[in-house]
Design a protein around this motif. Structure first.
Motif, PDB file in Angstrom:
ATOM      1  N   GLY A   1       0.812  -1.213   0.000  1.00  0.00           N
ATOM      2  CA  GLY A   1       0.000   0.000   0.000  1.00  0.00           C
ATOM      3  C   GLY A   1       0.838   1.252   0.000  1.00  0.00           C
ATOM      4  O   GLY A   1       0.571   2.211  -0.750  1.00  0.00           O
ATOM      5  N   ALA A   2       1.876   1.276   0.824  1.00  0.00           N
ATOM      6  CA  ALA A   2       2.757   2.441   0.897  1.00  0.00           C
ATOM      7  C   ALA A   2       3.519   2.634  -0.411  1.00  0.00           C
ATOM      8  O   ALA A   2       3.713   3.768  -0.875  1.00  0.00           O
ATOM      9  N   THR A   3       3.948   1.522  -1.009  1.00  0.00           N
ATOM     10  CA  THR A   3       4.685   1.612  -2.273  1.00  0.00           C
ATOM     11  C   THR A   3       3.794   2.157  -3.382  1.00  0.00           C
ATOM     12  O   THR A   3       4.207   3.029  -4.162  1.00  0.00           O
ATOM     13  N   VAL A   4       2.558   1.664  -3.453  1.00  0.00           N
ATOM     14  CA  VAL A   4       1.618   2.167  -4.456  1.00  0.00           C
ATOM     15  C   VAL A   4       1.355   3.656  -4.235  1.00  0.00           C
ATOM     16  O   VAL A   4       1.310   4.441  -5.191  1.00  0.00           O
ATOM     17  N   SER A   5       1.197   4.060  -2.978  1.00  0.00           N
ATOM     18  CA  SER A   5       0.938   5.471  -2.670  1.00  0.00           C
ATOM     19  C   SER A   5       2.086   6.357  -3.143  1.00  0.00           C
ATOM     20  O   SER A   5       1.860   7.443  -3.708  1.00  0.00           O
ATOM     21  N   PHE A   6       3.323   5.896  -2.925  1.00  0.00           N
ATOM     22  CA  PHE A   6       4.467   6.700  -3.364  1.00  0.00           C
ATOM     23  C   PHE A   6       4.485   6.864  -4.875  1.00  0.00           C
ATOM     24  O   PHE A   6       4.583   7.996  -5.382  1.00  0.00           O
ATOM     25  N   PHE A   7       4.392   5.757  -5.611  1.00  0.00           N
ATOM     26  CA  PHE A   7       4.496   5.861  -7.062  1.00  0.00           C
ATOM     27  C   PHE A   7       3.292   6.596  -7.659  1.00  0.00           C
ATOM     28  O   PHE A   7       3.433   7.313  -8.650  1.00  0.00           O
ATOM     29  N   ARG A   8       2.148   6.469  -7.046  1.00  0.00           N
ATOM     30  CA  ARG A   8       0.980   7.219  -7.516  1.00  0.00           C
ATOM     31  C   ARG A   8       1.205   8.717  -7.340  1.00  0.00           C
ATOM     32  O   ARG A   8       0.744   9.529  -8.151  1.00  0.00           O
ATOM     33  N   SER A   9       1.934   9.102  -6.290  1.00  0.00           N
ATOM     34  CA  SER A   9       2.207  10.525  -6.036  1.00  0.00           C
ATOM     35  C   SER A   9       3.101  11.142  -7.107  1.00  0.00           C
ATOM     36  O   SER A   9       3.203  12.369  -7.194  1.00  0.00           O
ATOM     37  N   LEU A  10       3.746  10.300  -7.911  1.00  0.00           N
ATOM     38  CA  LEU A  10       4.639  10.801  -8.956  1.00  0.00           C
ATOM     39  C   LEU A  10       3.913  11.123 -10.260  1.00  0.00           C
ATOM     40  O   LEU A  10       4.520  11.644 -11.195  1.00  0.00           O
ATOM     41  N   LEU A  11       2.615  10.833 -10.331  1.00  0.00           N
ATOM     42  CA  LEU A  11       1.891  10.995 -11.586  1.00  0.00           C
ATOM     43  C   LEU A  11       1.587  12.456 -11.911  1.00  0.00           C
ATOM     44  O   LEU A  11       1.247  13.255 -11.042  1.00  0.00           O
ATOM     45  N   ASN A  12       1.697  12.759 -13.198  1.00  0.00           N
ATOM     46  CA  ASN A  12       1.252  14.040 -13.721  1.00  0.00           C
ATOM     47  C   ASN A  12      -0.266  14.138 -13.662  1.00  0.00           C
ATOM     48  O   ASN A  12      -0.952  13.165 -13.358  1.00  0.00           O
ATOM     49  N   LYS A  13      -0.787  15.299 -13.994  1.00  0.00           N
ATOM     50  CA  LYS A  13      -2.230  15.550 -13.929  1.00  0.00           C
ATOM     51  C   LYS A  13      -3.042  14.497 -14.684  1.00  0.00           C
ATOM     52  O   LYS A  13      -4.058  14.010 -14.189  1.00  0.00           O
ATOM     53  N   ASN A  14      -2.600  14.127 -15.876  1.00  0.00           N
ATOM     54  CA  ASN A  14      -3.323  13.139 -16.687  1.00  0.00           C
ATOM     55  C   ASN A  14      -2.659  11.764 -16.652  1.00  0.00           C
ATOM     56  O   ASN A  14      -2.945  10.912 -17.495  1.00  0.00           O
ATOM     57  N   GLY A  15      -1.773  11.559 -15.681  1.00  0.00           N
ATOM     58  CA  GLY A  15      -1.032  10.303 -15.620  1.00  0.00           C
ATOM     59  C   GLY A  15      -1.869   9.114 -15.179  1.00  0.00           C
ATOM     60  O   GLY A  15      -2.978   9.260 -14.652  1.00  0.00           O
ATOM     61  N   LYS A  16      -1.316   7.926 -15.391  1.00  0.00           N
ATOM     62  CA  LYS A  16      -1.982   6.682 -15.007  1.00  0.00           C
ATOM     63  C   LYS A  16      -0.950   5.741 -14.381  1.00  0.00           C
ATOM     64  O   LYS A  16       0.204   5.670 -14.814  1.00  0.00           O
ATOM     65  N   LEU A  17      -1.406   5.015 -13.357  1.00  0.00           N
ATOM     66  CA  LEU A  17      -0.585   3.970 -12.728  1.00  0.00           C
ATOM     67  C   LEU A  17      -1.251   2.638 -12.989  1.00  0.00           C
ATOM     68  O   LEU A  17      -2.428   2.438 -12.655  1.00  0.00           O
ATOM     69  N   LEU A  18      -0.502   1.714 -13.596  1.00  0.00           N
ATOM     70  CA  LEU A  18      -1.006   0.385 -13.935  1.00  0.00           C
ATOM     71  C   LEU A  18      -0.397  -0.644 -12.984  1.00  0.00           C
ATOM     72  O   LEU A  18       0.818  -0.702 -12.830  1.00  0.00           O
ATOM     73  N   ILE A  19      -1.249  -1.444 -12.351  1.00  0.00           N
ATOM     74  CA  ILE A  19      -0.800  -2.502 -11.446  1.00  0.00           C
ATOM     75  C   ILE A  19      -1.372  -3.825 -11.943  1.00  0.00           C
ATOM     76  O   ILE A  19      -2.576  -3.932 -12.194  1.00  0.00           O
ATOM     77  N   ILE A  20      -0.508  -4.832 -12.100  1.00  0.00           N
ATOM     78  CA  ILE A  20      -0.968  -6.173 -12.474  1.00  0.00           C
ATOM     79  C   ILE A  20      -0.496  -7.158 -11.417  1.00  0.00           C
ATOM     80  O   ILE A  20       0.687  -7.213 -11.081  1.00  0.00           O
ATOM     81  N   LEU A  21      -1.459  -7.939 -10.890  1.00  0.00           N
ATOM     82  CA  LEU A  21      -1.199  -8.973  -9.901  1.00  0.00           C
ATOM     83  C   LEU A  21      -2.044 -10.193 -10.232  1.00  0.00           C
ATOM     84  O   LEU A  21      -2.931 -10.124 -11.093  1.00  0.00           O
ATOM     85  N   VAL A  22      -1.795 -11.305  -9.561  1.00  0.00           N
ATOM     86  CA  VAL A  22      -2.678 -12.448  -9.758  1.00  0.00           C
ATOM     87  C   VAL A  22      -4.057 -12.081  -9.232  1.00  0.00           C
ATOM     88  O   VAL A  22      -4.207 -11.262  -8.319  1.00  0.00           O
TER      89      VAL A  22
END
Length: 293
Positions: free
Chosen positions: A152-173
């Motif tokens: 959760g903390a790792t996702v929060s950090f990388f999400r904070s790096l997104l530009n205004k129109n940016g997207k974060l893609l996560i793939i898991l089982v």
């Protein structure tokens, strides 16, 4: 009981052999490629701010095959735009394979690569020190959150790096995958497993609880593990290594542990039998997140 197993991730040569066999026996790469060329292509069309450059980051990019698929889609959806790519990968051999793939792939002149041989946590620390203002248009984290103690903390950090129109893609089982039962069994094998049991559904529940908007997709995938049940079969032993994350599992595991694992792999919660073949449920879940601002 704790067994004297060797971590597969510490045996680069055997890990790469088992991973390559996994790719050959699994439909995972194909289902992700289909997703990238279909749904993700439309998502990528919405990123960027029209300045002629896109900042992209792959966290745990492996050998780069899927990254290059994404670059291809970016070229289609943003023709003429240059790409700055941050590649984060802790494995030396994987990173070398990625670099070799890039050298053999035409039409990548528009992509500038920055190679980071480090874990996601090491990269986060370095980024906070050196690039506090830089923002990304697209970040992908494919099958890597299992190796993070606080996803959760790792996702929060990388999400904070997104530009205004940016997207974060996560793939898991997905929560339906046979990996879920397998992870539970592995806690009996060693107290500190290499990977942690976190599914796309787990992550979605966390994001929903935090009020973080996300879109979820299910990707059916399967893997032929029939050789695992042929004792002494070289490919079967490599697949067992990959499934257990143990180097030479068949040679180091006591017979009762090995037989228990094989019984689990045949269980309907993990696999189905089709025309005499044992087909493991390897389904994936995809999450797409918006920026936090």
């Amino acid at each position: 009981m704790e067994y004297p197993f060797k971590n597969l991730m510490e045996d680069d040569s055997r890990y790469l052999k088992s991973f390559q066999l996994f790719r050959e026996r699994s439909s995972e790469q194909q289902c992700m490629q289909n997703f990238i060329r279909g749904i993700l292509s439309d998502i990528l069309a919405s990123i960027g701010n029209g300045n002629g450059c896109l900042n992209v980051m792959g966290v745990g990019s492996g050998a780069g095959n899927l990254d290059l698929e994404m670059f291809s889609q970016l070229s289609l959806t943003h023709p003429g735009v240059s790409v700055h790519s941050e590649v984060v990968e802790p494995s030396s051999e994987m990173l070398e394979n990625y670099q070799d793939l890039v050298s053999k792939t035409p039409d990548l002149e528009h992509v500038k690569f920055n190679w980071n041989k480090m874990t996601a946590l090491e990269f986060e620390k370095q980024w906070r020190e050196k690039n506090p203002q830089k923002k990304m248009d697209f970040i992908h984290m494919i099958q890597m959150l299992y190796y993070i103690s606080d996803p959760g903390a790792t996702v929060s950090f990388f999400r904070s790096l997104l530009n205004k129109n940016g997207k974060l893609l996560i793939i898991l089982v997905s929560g339906k995958s046979g990996w879920v039962k397998l992870w539970n069994y592995k806690t009996k094998m060693y107290q500190n497993p290499i990977s942690h049991s976190v599914t796309a559904r787990d992550m979605k529940s966390y994001l929903d609880a935090m009020g973080i908007t996300n879109t979820y997709y299910e990707l059916p995938s399967q893997m032929d593990i029939t050789e695992c049940f042929n004792e002494g079969d070289e490919k079967g032993e490599l697949l067992l290594d990959f499934l257990t994350e143990v180097s030479d599992f068949s040679k180091t595991a006591p017979p009762n542990l090995r037989s228990g694992l094989l019984d689990l792999l045949r269980h309907p919660d993990c696999s189905t039998e089709v025309d005499g073949r044992v087909i493991f449920n390897n389904s994936l879940g995809v999450l797409v997140l918006e920026p936090d601002h």
